[in-house]
Structures are given as C-alpha cells and as structure tokens.
Design an enzyme around this catalytic site. Sequence first.
Site, PDB file in Angstrom:
ATOM      1  CG  ASP A  88      -1.706  -1.277   1.379  1.00  0.00           C
ATOM      2  OD1 ASP A  88      -2.090  -1.862   0.354  1.00  0.00           O
ATOM      3  OD2 ASP A  88      -1.916  -1.708   2.522  1.00  0.00           O
ATOM      4  CD  GLU A  93      -9.170  -2.610  -1.851  1.00  0.00           C
ATOM      5  OE1 GLU A  93      -9.248  -2.527  -0.617  1.00  0.00           O
ATOM      6  OE2 GLU A  93      -8.999  -3.691  -2.447  1.00  0.00           O
TER       7      GLU A  93
END
Length: 527
Positions: free
Chosen positions: A13, A184
């Site tokens: 991420d 997302e």
Amino acid sequence: MIKNPILTGCNPDPSIIRVGDDYYIATSTFEWFPGVQIHHSRDLIHWRLLTHPLTRTSQFDLKGVPSSGGIWAPNLTYDNGTYYLVYTNVINRTGVYKDVHNYLITAKDIMGPWSAPIYLNSSGFDPALFHDDDGRKWLINMCWNFRKGHKRFDGILLQEYCPIEKRLIGKSKRIIEGKTWVKEGSNLYKKRGYYYIIIAEGGTGYNHSVTVSRSKQIDGPYEEDPLNPILTSRHHPDQPLQKAGHGSIVETQKGDWYMAYLCARPLPDNLCPLGRETSLQKCYWTEDGWLRMIGENNLPLLTVEGPGLPLYPFEELPAKDDFENEELSIHFQTLRVSADESWISLKERPGYLRIAGRESLTSLHEQSMVAMRIQHFHCDAETCIEFDPDNFMQMAGLICYYDENDHFYLRISHDDKVGKNISLITHDQGNYDEPAEMVCIEGWDRCYLKVSIREEELQFLFSQDGMKWEKFGPILNFGQLSDEYADKLGFTGAFVGMCVQDLSGTKRFADFDYFSYKSLNEKDGDE
C-alpha cells in the site's frame, strides 16, 4: 536502473511523496507495533527504513485487533511545511461488517514529533487527503456497505476537511460508483485542470490493478481512462511480479513521473510468503491527458530506468544485531503492543535482549514477540538464547510467524520426564502439532537456534556451540506463511524473530545474545 521490488518483505500500500530532494514512501504495518513504515530515498534506487510515525498507544490501540487488521493503507502528503498522514485502524474485518476508524496526524518534520490523532470517520478504509491549489483540503475513502443486495465496496466518498476546526465538514458525496470491480486504495491528484483519482481495483490478490478516472470538478462526474487498467499482472501468470496495484505517483525534480505500487513474488505454487512488496514504474502523461506506463504494455517490470539523479546509497545494514544499544533496531517490530520495559529490556543485562514471557501464541493482546520481515527467498536467521524454564508452560525460542493460526516455533521448554528440552510447535490453520521428538539439553547454559529458508523449504537447526549444527524436525512449507495460503485472505507476509511465553503468569524471562538475518541470494534484493 531501479531494481524491483524496491521495498522487500511486507511493505504494501505505498504512498509516495517528494519534498525537495527527498523521497518518502509510507507502507502498511497491520497488527505490528510501531505503526506505519516510512522509507527514504534521494535517487529512487537506494532506500532505507527511516522512521515509524505511530509510536504511542494514544495514536493507535492494537490490543485485540484481528490479524491482518490494525493499520491499513497509510496516506502521506505534504503541504506548506507540514506532513500529513491519514490511516485506518481496522478493529474488525470478519463477517459482513467492517469496524474501521480513520485518523489524521501531522508533523513539521518527517522524523516527528507527530501529533495526537484527529478522528475523521468510520465509513470505510483507505483514506487519502488531497490539498487543492485553492487552499481547501479533501478526504476520500472507499465506502463499505454491509446491506444485502449491495456491493460491499460501495464506491469512493469525498468530504471536505477543515484544518482549523480539525474535522470533516459538509456532507460526503460518492464520486466513484462501486458497480464493477472492487474499488479501494484511491489517491487524488490535480494536473492540467483535471482532478485524477488513481484507484486500486480488483482486490489486492491476483486480480489487482491500477485504474484512473478524471474530472474537471473535484466532486465529479469522473470519466474512466479508456485503456484501464493502466497497470496490472492480471491474466499474466508468467510475470515475476504479481498482484500489481494500489498506485500513487510522484514527479521528480527533472519533471519525470514514477508510480509506486504494491506487488508480490510467488513461489512455484503461487504462494507469496514474502507478502506484498513495493515497486516503482516510470510513467508519463499523454497529450490528451492520460497517465501511461513507459513501455509497450501495462505490465509491471523487474527493472526500470532510473531518474538520472545523483546516486545516494546508504550504509549497508549489518546482518547481526548484538543488542549493544539501549533501543531496539528500527527493523524489529512487536505484536500489537509497544516494546516497553514491563516485558522487554536492553539495559538489565547489557549486550542481551531480555524478554519476559507473557501470553500464548494465539493471544491477540499481550504476546512477547520481537520480529522482523522475511525479505528473501534464500536466507538464514539465527539467535543464541539463555533460558531456564521449570515447567511446560514456560517457552522461548525462534519463530517464523504469519499469524496465530499459521506459524512454526523452535522452542526451549521443560518436560517432567525429559527436563529442559528443544521441541518444535507448528500451527497449520489453527491446528496445533508437535512434529518432532524432544531433544534433551539439560546442563546447557546456552542454545543456538537457526532457521534456513530456501525458496519453499524451511528447515530449523540447533547447536550447543554455534559451530556444529544439527537439523531439527522435518522440512516445512515456507509457503504456509503467506497471505493466500488455504484462501485465508490475509495481508502481512512472514516474519521471523524471538518470543517468550509464560502461561503460568510468573513472567519467566529469556536472554537473547544476538539476532542475525542474512540474505544468501543477491538477486532477491535488499532493503
């Protein structure tokens, strides 16, 4: 050339920024303390772990959070002399509901001190903060919808943040619908009069990808890039870098653009025990205003042209930590709780790491574990331990850990018949086993423990003198310590480290003389 992945082991991420000549990448840490890893570079080629901004329980409480919960998808930005970090603390991730709380902390210096957390919202995870050129600030995050008949990933929400009031203001608006793939991990940018939203689409597994949409207005409507996805490994199982997605972009001093994204390197059985890692891809803007990867396709690359900046290498990390300092190495983390003096000490016996035993390996509260990421498919980890248990409830040793349900533990304990002994514990999807016989080590003051990893094969060893080693137990499957093993849908990858348990509650301690982690294969890369 940039060699991918640039951040090996569990470093997913990525959120990348540049401040002057310095580049920073923030990555997720989940249930491990301290929270959020921030890496630093000046040439995009050489990287070092620089700091953890979440160091206080008041900033994030991980006790009781599920494995692969905790700190998700930190978003790092910089505006007018201030660093901003938004992050999610995932309290619950099972079943139809998601209990996710989003916070913001700030600092004037990347090294801190970082502020107390400002609560933002709990409507969904993966928040990101955008600083518009008119001075307004906006938060985006995906929306989680638990209702029957609705998409769980119910699009992306936008809401204004007021830095004076330190809270979100106005109403939230859904600017991206969640009609198709899972959406997302979004990031918002502005260029040439357009707002661009870069989205992680398809879930963080083998269908992962990066997509882009744009709009003239921040609240939409947004149009999708006609060539989406712009980066993915989907449908290309032969690619060495899989799961490519969750991108963020940065512009260099020379005007070049790079995208940081997560990826994974699978073993032949498609298991990825090193977890999701971070890579870089060079990109550019087309004349009609869309983002494209350098090259002929949208596949992730193992090597990428560097930015042509002056090389800025860092001192190579020593393989062995002799515990001569009064603080733990930045590369160690602990499970859910801080390394405070109630259970850990580098001062009580200088030159040793003393760990007091606490709860069991399936506890989600107060485990006594100190570990680091496994970053290579060919590596050895080793320690030397002094420990005198007087019953079977007291254990200490070397552990290869994914979570409470999947781990391998070479431990020293005490048995009524055998006495002080070495034995092996395995957990396979929560199923406890002792696959090897005990070895009596009565009279040993010290015991050396080692784990050897060679791709999918993991072998424990032990020694009385650190010179002559004997194998202990069977060859174990390193792939079991992976996110996708048995469809577990976890996120952390494998760790290796030291731990102590005292289930009797007396806090019997063990002293560790050193810990070493050594890569044996240069092609694996290094952090």
